[in-house]
Design a protein around this motif. Structure first.
Motif, mmCIF file in Angstrom:
data_model
loop_
_atom_site.group_PDB
_atom_site.id
_atom_site.type_symbol
_atom_site.label_atom_id
_atom_site.label_comp_id
_atom_site.label_asym_id
_atom_site.label_seq_id
_atom_site.Cartn_x
_atom_site.Cartn_y
_atom_site.Cartn_z
ATOM 1 N N ASN A 1 124.116 133.210 63.011
ATOM 2 C CA ASN A 1 122.710 133.022 63.367
ATOM 3 C C ASN A 1 122.537 132.875 64.868
ATOM 4 O OD1 ASN A 1 120.399 130.759 63.880
ATOM 5 N ND2 ASN A 1 119.800 132.203 62.296
ATOM 6 N N SER A 2 123.462 132.168 65.514
ATOM 7 C CA SER A 2 123.345 131.979 66.963
ATOM 8 C C SER A 2 123.473 133.315 67.696
ATOM 9 C CB SER A 2 124.421 130.999 67.452
ATOM 10 O OG SER A 2 125.724 131.532 67.285
ATOM 11 N N TRP A 3 124.229 134.254 67.110
ATOM 12 C CA TRP A 3 124.345 135.588 67.713
ATOM 13 C C TRP A 3 122.995 136.297 67.719
ATOM 14 C CZ3 TRP A 3 123.762 140.501 65.404
ATOM 15 C CH2 TRP A 3 124.163 141.589 66.207
ATOM 16 N N MET A 4 122.179 136.048 66.705
ATOM 17 C CA MET A 4 120.842 136.642 66.668
ATOM 18 C C MET A 4 119.967 136.077 67.780
ATOM 19 S SD MET A 4 120.439 136.457 62.523
ATOM 20 C CE MET A 4 118.771 137.129 62.442
ATOM 21 N N ASN A 5 120.234 134.834 68.183
ATOM 22 C CA ASN A 5 119.486 134.212 69.280
ATOM 23 C C ASN A 5 120.088 134.526 70.640
ATOM 24 O OD1 ASN A 5 117.381 132.576 67.933
ATOM 25 N ND2 ASN A 5 119.112 131.576 66.961
ATOM 26 N N SER A 6 121.378 134.848 70.649
ATOM 27 C CA SER A 6 122.066 135.106 71.916
ATOM 28 C C SER A 6 123.028 136.271 71.731
ATOM 29 C CB SER A 6 122.819 133.849 72.367
ATOM 30 O OG SER A 6 123.508 134.079 73.576
ATOM 31 N N PRO A 7 122.512 137.502 71.667
ATOM 32 C CA PRO A 7 123.367 138.668 71.397
ATOM 33 C C PRO A 7 124.498 138.797 72.418
ATOM 34 C CG PRO A 7 121.039 139.260 71.268
ATOM 35 C CD PRO A 7 121.101 137.880 71.843
#
Length: 441
Positions: A146-152
């Motif tokens: 999920n954090s990757w979706m916020n910080s690609p």
């Protein structure tokens, strides 16, 4: 309701239910392990009874969490095929590792549930610890995705193509640590206070036993420590969001205008049309300090962000205020509990205090749900921040509203079944008369 809104609503519903099952499934094994440890070191039967009772709850939430998590996995592909087409190869590693952790958890849980009087006592206890550790690992890995979706991270986006893919860099992106820390502490707070509230309620109902008092001490002590640490993780998260997602921070605080020495807003009703906040309490310079560690620092407002990229301000702001409000109340309860334990104050088992603890049962999960609204709604209109819009990722198949209705029925039914099973387990926790203790002892 159009298909985009139906798809978003279905994901919100699924995630909203699953996060409760997941939090309890992650944290309850640790409470179970603490109770089991106290049984092994003291030999007191009350801890064995409590451990077995909690282990049944762990089993229930493990199964329901597995079901709801599997449904979420299918929904990602069915509802957001364009997103998964490109994202799957990049952030698939956390999900594959989460599957490994899940299988380890399942095996360890089987050993624990059926290992009483069959294994070495300390090996049996260790299997319970493995259940908690693998469950916690699963949660951290999912949050990494999920954090990757916020910080690609972990790829280059060139001419609409995703190249130079690095799954390790994607998993350990810039938002990974702050989100994982904040979510794990939130899970401890929500689960521990919910468990403590149930046992406080049992004490108020006249079940004045050593079992419920011991359960209350274990759950509320761990929950209190987590609640006190949570604002620290919140500060880390706020500074991270201010750096990477200024639009989300502006929506959280209904911060419409860029300014130095920005006020921190408590409460208030945003007026998105007139770009103001009514009835709010303002703390001068506090937002600048929380966002950048400097009371004079400039905080970017929504006026510097293209309007079509504004998140829904009212929803995000209210969700943020609810999260912070619930967290603050739980922290205050935790502080008074730890002080009472330290000073041997009898008020912590008084009817008034137990009533407060019982009433606080849902607050942690309300905060968790509100926090996920902040995370997901505050990222809109992006599904992959700054790269892919949510509207670009949704399935072209029509009739998603009917899928949303079907999933709503399924989750409501699942919740009813789980509630009935838990009520039965609570009623089956019968105390021996020789374990009864006075309420204030």
């Amino acid at each position: 309701m159009d298909d985009l809104m139906a798809a978003r609503s279905q994901m919100a519903l699924s995630l909203g239910f699953h996060i409760i099952f997941a939090c309890i499934g992650m944290i309850m094994p640790f409470l179970m392990a603490v109770s089991h440890y106290k049984y092994l070191t003291t030999g007191k039967d009350k801890y064995k009874t409590l451990t077995k009772a909690w282990s049944k709850g762990v089993a229930i939430f493990f199964v329901t969490g597995a079901v709801s998590g599997t449904m979420l996995s299918f929904e990602l592909g069915l509802l957001w095929p364009e997103f998964m087409k490109h994202a799957g190869p990049i952030f698939g590693m956390p999900f594959s590792l989460e599957g490994t952790a899940f299988f380890i958890e399942a095996i360890a849980l089987g050993f624990f549930l059926y290992g009483w009087d069959k294994f070495n006592p300390w090996f049996h206890w260790f299997t319970g610890v493995v259940v908690g550790a693998s469950g916690l690992a699963s949660g951290i890995l999912v949050v990494a995705a999920n954090s990757w979706m916020n910080s690609p991270a972990g790829f280059d986006f060139v001419n609409g193509e995703y190249i130079n893919i690095d799954p390790i860099a994607a998993m350990f992106n810039a938002a990974w640590f702050s989100q994982a820390l904040h979510m794990i502490l939130a899970a401890f707070v929500a689960t521990c206070f919910a468990v403590a509230g149930i046992h406080a309620w049992m004490l108020l109902k006249g079940k004045n036993s050593a079992i419920h008092q011991s359960a209350l001490k274990i759950a509320l002590t761990i929950g209190a420590v987590a609640a006190i640490l949570q604002p620290i993780s919140g500060d880390i998260s706020a500074k991270d969001v201010a750096k990477r997602q200024p639009a989300k921070l502006a929506a959280m605080e209904a911060h419409f205008h860029t300014e130095e020495s920005a006020d921190l807003i408590i409460g208030g009703i945003p007026d998105e049309e007139n770009k103001t906040v009514n009835y709010a309490i303002k703390i001068p310079g506090a937002l600048s300090f929380l966002a950048h560690g400097d009371f004079e620092a400039e905080v970017i407002g929504l006026d510097q962000i293209t309007e079509e990229e504004h998140p829904p301000v009212t929803v995000t702001h209210f969700a943020f205020q609810i999260m912070v409000g619930c967290g603050t109340l739980l922290m205050l309860i935790g502080l008074t509990w730890l002080f009472g334990l330290w000073k041997s104050k009898k008020y912590i088992f008084s009817k008034k205090y137990l009533t407060i603890v019982a009433l606080a049962t849902p607050l942690g999960f309300i905060a968790v749900e509100a926090g996920w609204f902040v995370t997901e709604v505050g990222r809109q209109p992006w599904i992959l921040y700054g790269i892919m819009r949510t509207s670009e990722a949704v399935t072209p198949m029509p009739g998603i509203v009917y899928s949303f209705i079907l999933y709503s029925v399924i989750y409501l039914s699942l919740s009813a079944i789980v509630s009935l099973l838990l009520i039965r387990q609570i009623k089956n926790l019968k105390e021996n008369q020789d374990l009864s203790l006075p309420l204030n002892q």
